[in-house]
Write a protein that holds these residues in place. Structure first.
Motif, PDB file in Angstrom:
ATOM      1  N   ARG A 425       0.898  -1.058   0.114  1.00 19.87           N
ATOM      2  CA  ARG A 425       0.196  -0.440  -0.153  1.00 19.87           C
ATOM      3  C   ARG A 425       0.690   1.466  -0.278  1.00 19.87           C
ATOM      4  N   PRO A 426       0.041   2.477  -1.061  1.00 22.00           N
ATOM      5  CA  PRO A 426       1.265   3.661  -0.593  1.00 22.00           C
ATOM      6  C   PRO A 426       0.937   4.199   0.754  1.00 22.00           C
ATOM      7  N   ASN A 427       1.660   5.421   1.024  1.00 24.13           N
ATOM      8  CA  ASN A 427       2.165   6.123   2.263  1.00 24.13           C
ATOM      9  C   ASN A 427       0.198   7.274   1.853  1.00 24.13           C
ATOM     10  N   MET A 428       0.221   8.205   2.551  1.00 20.41           N
ATOM     11  CA  MET A 428       0.100   8.856   2.107  1.00 20.41           C
ATOM     12  C   MET A 428       0.623  10.406   1.176  1.00 20.41           C
ATOM     13  N   PRO A 429       1.220  10.475   1.497  1.00 16.21           N
ATOM     14  CA  PRO A 429       1.999  12.367   0.445  1.00 16.21           C
ATOM     15  C   PRO A 429       1.854  11.067  -0.374  1.00 16.21           C
ATOM     16  N   THR A 430       2.167   9.923  -1.153  1.00 14.84           N
ATOM     17  CA  THR A 430       2.098   9.014  -2.213  1.00 14.84           C
ATOM     18  C   THR A 430       0.906   9.368  -3.008  1.00 14.84           C
ATOM     19  N   VAL A 431      -0.183   8.614  -1.783  1.00 18.69           N
ATOM     20  CA  VAL A 431      -1.514   8.625  -2.597  1.00 18.69           C
ATOM     21  C   VAL A 431      -2.568  10.451  -2.829  1.00 18.69           C
ATOM     22  N   VAL A 432      -1.808  10.961  -2.340  1.00 20.27           N
ATOM     23  CA  VAL A 432      -2.426  12.549  -2.445  1.00 20.27           C
ATOM     24  C   VAL A 432      -1.299  13.151  -4.057  1.00 20.27           C
ATOM     25  N   SER A 433      -0.486  12.409  -3.760  1.00 21.95           N
ATOM     26  CA  SER A 433       0.935  12.763  -5.428  1.00 21.95           C
ATOM     27  C   SER A 433      -0.159  12.243  -6.406  1.00 21.95           C
ATOM     28  N   MET A 434      -1.235  11.327  -6.178  1.00 21.06           N
ATOM     29  CA  MET A 434      -1.311  10.347  -7.588  1.00 21.06           C
ATOM     30  C   MET A 434      -2.153  11.244  -7.726  1.00 21.06           C
ATOM     31  N   LEU A 435      -3.219  10.840  -6.796  1.00 19.98           N
ATOM     32  CA  LEU A 435      -4.153  12.016  -7.025  1.00 19.98           C
ATOM     33  C   LEU A 435      -3.968  13.821  -7.640  1.00 19.98           C
ATOM     34  N   ASN A 436      -2.801  13.867  -7.352  1.00 17.09           N
ATOM     35  CA  ASN A 436      -3.003  15.370  -8.317  1.00 17.09           C
ATOM     36  C   ASN A 436      -1.918  14.734  -9.272  1.00 17.09           C
ATOM     37  N   SER A 437      -1.962  13.316  -9.984  1.00 21.92           N
ATOM     38  CA  SER A 437      -1.220  13.409 -11.062  1.00 21.92           C
ATOM     39  C   SER A 437      -0.012  13.603 -10.958  1.00 21.92           C
ATOM     40  N   GLU A 438       0.621  13.998 -10.479  1.00 17.05           N
ATOM     41  CA  GLU A 438       2.538  14.522  -9.509  1.00 17.05           C
ATOM     42  C   GLU A 438       2.964  12.968 -10.075  1.00 17.05           C
ATOM     43  N   ILE A 439       2.344  11.951 -10.227  1.00 17.75           N
ATOM     44  CA  ILE A 439       2.793  10.819 -10.203  1.00 17.75           C
ATOM     45  C   ILE A 439       2.046   9.826 -11.917  1.00 17.75           C
ATOM     46  N   LYS A 440       2.986  10.476 -12.551  1.00 21.48           N
ATOM     47  CA  LYS A 440       2.356  10.031 -13.785  1.00 21.48           C
ATOM     48  C   LYS A 440       1.798   8.215 -13.591  1.00 21.48           C
ATOM     49  N   ASP A 441       2.993   7.562 -13.714  1.00 25.74           N
ATOM     50  CA  ASP A 441       2.434   6.000 -13.579  1.00 25.74           C
ATOM     51  C   ASP A 441       2.030   5.135 -12.739  1.00 25.74           C
ATOM     52  N   LEU A 442       0.761   4.567 -12.491  1.00 22.62           N
ATOM     53  CA  LEU A 442       0.942   4.171 -10.949  1.00 22.62           C
ATOM     54  C   LEU A 442       1.176   2.716 -11.082  1.00 22.62           C
ATOM     55  N   PRO A 443       1.477   2.334 -10.213  1.00 22.30           N
ATOM     56  CA  PRO A 443       2.059   0.581  -9.959  1.00 22.30           C
ATOM     57  C   PRO A 443       0.786  -0.100 -10.568  1.00 22.30           C
ATOM     58  N   ALA A 444       0.955  -1.363 -10.421  1.00 23.48           N
ATOM     59  CA  ALA A 444      -0.432  -1.962 -10.776  1.00 23.48           C
ATOM     60  C   ALA A 444      -0.741  -2.891  -9.513  1.00 23.48           C
ATOM     61  N   ALA A 445      -1.548  -3.440  -9.535  1.00 23.28           N
ATOM     62  CA  ALA A 445      -2.773  -3.230  -8.211  1.00 23.28           C
ATOM     63  C   ALA A 445      -2.482  -4.473  -8.386  1.00 23.28           C
ATOM     64  N   LYS A 446      -2.469  -5.378  -7.219  1.00 20.85           N
ATOM     65  CA  LYS A 446      -2.107  -6.806  -6.543  1.00 20.85           C
ATOM     66  C   LYS A 446      -4.441  -6.782  -6.989  1.00 20.85           C
ATOM     67  N   GLN A 447      -4.109  -8.833  -6.479  1.00 17.97           N
ATOM     68  CA  GLN A 447      -5.337  -8.566  -5.661  1.00 17.97           C
ATOM     69  C   GLN A 447      -5.553  -8.185  -4.499  1.00 17.97           C
ATOM     70  N   PRO A 448      -6.779  -7.417  -3.797  1.00 15.32           N
ATOM     71  CA  PRO A 448      -6.720  -6.467  -2.865  1.00 15.32           C
ATOM     72  C   PRO A 448      -7.688  -7.702  -0.979  1.00 15.32           C
ATOM     73  N   ALA A 449      -7.537  -7.296  -0.622  1.00 10.97           N
ATOM     74  CA  ALA A 449      -7.491  -8.217   0.762  1.00 10.97           C
ATOM     75  C   ALA A 449      -9.330  -7.568   0.521  1.00 10.97           C
ATOM     76  N   PHE A 450     -10.011  -8.910   1.564  1.00  9.39           N
ATOM     77  CA  PHE A 450     -11.804  -8.780   1.379  1.00  9.39           C
ATOM     78  C   PHE A 450     -12.170  -8.914   0.725  1.00  9.39           C
ATOM     79  N   THR A 451     -11.702 -10.008  -0.414  1.00 10.26           N
ATOM     80  CA  THR A 451     -12.786  -9.974  -1.978  1.00 10.26           C
ATOM     81  C   THR A 451     -13.862 -10.696  -2.292  1.00 10.26           C
ATOM     82  N   VAL A 452     -14.351 -11.733  -1.569  1.00 11.09           N
ATOM     83  CA  VAL A 452     -15.398 -12.722  -0.981  1.00 11.09           C
ATOM     84  C   VAL A 452     -15.645 -12.722  -0.119  1.00 11.09           C
ATOM     85  N   ARG A 453     -17.051 -12.594   0.048  1.00 11.50           N
ATOM     86  CA  ARG A 453     -18.232 -12.932   0.710  1.00 11.50           C
ATOM     87  C   ARG A 453     -17.926 -13.632   1.574  1.00 11.50           C
TER      88      ARG A 453
END
Length: 483
Positions: A425-453
């Motif tokens: 998981r990214p930290n919040m400074p990285t998240v803010v940069s991602m949302l503001n498009s300061e980081i252009k290329d985002l890393p590939a996401a893996k399967q998240p937690a708690f996907t199946v009921r």
């Protein structure tokens, strides 16, 4: 005079004479004549060394003295002089006057005593709060900020909320009910009243006071003061007219008020508030209960993070902590916290990711149900992401808004925030940069937690299907205190 008969005078001995006398140098006989010849004169007295005193207005504060005093002559009509009970009438009049003055004095004393007690009580409450904090936490905080906190008395808040009437109730949380109030100066407030039946107690109350009194940010709700009186614990916040985010996001009648620019502004505002808590404030705060109902909206729908009862302060070099007492809200907890009791900045990041996907989809994670695959909201988002069909996740009210790429980017950030493992998981400074498009290329996401009921996992196990499912335990912990 009446029919040629002059008024007379009734003698009262050893009296305290009234106020506001008109004095003259006349002797005792002429003093009586002066009063008799003045139609406005109501009484006279003569005292050696003082002279003649006459009164033409109301006789104020006369009373009989046990010794000493002056003879006071009260003017009465001639026919009254023959009445045997005249002395009794005058004495009773004097007694009634004395009683009336005593009653007024008593109530005046009570009023001043009550005002003094209220001021002393306020000082004691301020002192108690400071001492409570000293005993409550060893972290370095700003004691001056705490002492500047307004302390309200119970009567003031009861009047502001019309005795906590149901009509003024804004909502109900794990802490207790929240009421709208209006102070005498016209300021609107929100009063959060600790319920004795809630699972939270003095520790959570003091925790919220101590944490938020030391924080100032435009995306954090502002604490105005508190009340600790009559076994009552109350927090007084600035009033947010639009209440909480969930009242818009999950209400079919109000969802349309949140177009994509407003939702994106809310997402970025929450991220800035979390960044401040984690990195930019003098204290490092882990919120631990970030969810839609704890995001308040002001007049312009700007978000403010609220409810710091479960927040924890981290020391300078501390990056995680553990607890055996799990508190928070099911559906927003990170896996390491829900299953092992470990929490850190990344726990808040996970909650933020869930909240971000809720804002984009307009659907609530804890009540999400997909009949075909029995997926959670996180699992459904992951499936559509892999199918290159993210647009089906997006709330139809904003899917045609012309911000497709920005929305897809937010889904990507949300999936990164809800990763199974903390390190992914990214930290919040990285998240803010991602949302503001300061980081252009985002890393590939893996399967998240708690996907199946849980029901889907149980069915899969019973049919002996060898499916690889990550984090199928969407966590029911006996110690957890859901809110």
């Amino acid at each position: 005079e009446v029919e040629g008969k002059q008024d007379g005078f009734f003698k009262l001995e050893t009296m305290k004479v009234p106020y506001f006398a008109e004095r003259s140098s006349a002797n005792e006989d002429k003093c009586k004549d002066q009063c008799s010849n003045n139609c406005s004169c109501k009484a006279y007295a003569y005292e050696i060394g003082v002279g003649c005193m006459i009164w033409t207005h109301n006789l104020i504060d006369i009373r009989k003295l046990p010794s000493g005093g002056t003879n006071l002559y009260i003017r009465v009509a001639h026919e009254e002089l023959d009445r045997k009970d005249m002395k009794l009438v005058i004495i009773l009049s004097v007694i009634v006057g004395i009683i009336a003055i005593a009653i007024c004095t008593f109530f005046a004393w009570r009023w001043f005593a009550k005002r003094k007690a209220m001021k002393e009580n306020s000082k004691v409450q301020r002192l108690d709060l400071g001492e409570a904090y000293a005993n409550f936490s060893t972290e370095k905080v700003n004691p001056a900020r705490l002492q500047d906190l307004l302390v309200f008395n119970f009567e003031e808040l009861a009047n502001a909320t019309n005795n906590f009437q149901l009509a003024n109730k804004l909502g109900q949380g794990g802490f207790g009910p929240v009421y709208k109030g209006k102070l005498q100066d016209g300021q609107e407030i929100a009063v959060k009243r600790l319920s004795k039946a809630s699972g939270q107690g003095q520790e959570e109350f003091m925790n919220e006071v101590m944490v938020i009194s030391n924080l100032q940010h435009r995306n954090l709700v502002r604490l105005l003061g508190c009340c600790v009186e009559r076994e009552e614990n109350m927090l007084i916040y600035e009033y947010m007219p639009n209440k909480s985010l969930d009242s818009f996001l999950f209400d079919p009648q109000r969802q349309s008020l949140l177009d994509w620019p407003k939702r994106f502004n809310i997402i970025k505002g929450i991220s800035r508030g979390l960044l401040y808590l984690h990195r930019d404030s003098r204290l490092r705060i882990i919120h631990r209960d970030l969810k839609a109902s704890n995001i308040l909206l002001d007049d312009d729908l700007n978000p403010k993070i609220s409810d710091f009862g479960l927040a924890r302060i981290f020391g300078g070099n501390q990056d995680q902590a553990a607890t055996k007492r799990l508190v928070g809200t099911y559906g927003y907890m990170s896996p390491e916290y829900a299953m092992e009791g470990r929490f850190s900045e990344k726990s808040d990041v996970f909650s933020f990711g869930v909240l971000l996907l809720e804002i984009v989809s307009g659907r609530k994670n804890t009540s999400f149900y997909h009949e075909e695959f029995e997926l959670t909201l996180l699992g459904y988002a992951w499936k559509l992401w892999n199918d290159n069909n993210v647009i089906d996740l997006v709330d139809p009210l904003i899917s045609e808004s012309g911000f497709k790429m920005e929305i897809i980017r937010c889904v990507n950030v949300g999936l990164l925030c809800v990763q199974e493992f903390v390190k992914d998981r990214p930290n919040m400074p990285t998240v803010v940069s991602m949302l503001n498009s300061e980081i252009k290329d985002l890393p590939a996401a893996k399967q998240p937690a708690f996907t199946v009921r849980r029901g889907a996992y149980d069915s899969a196990s019973s049919s002996n299907q060898n499916q690889q499912i990550c984090s199928i335990n969407d966590v029911t912990v006996t110690l957890m205190e859901g809110r």
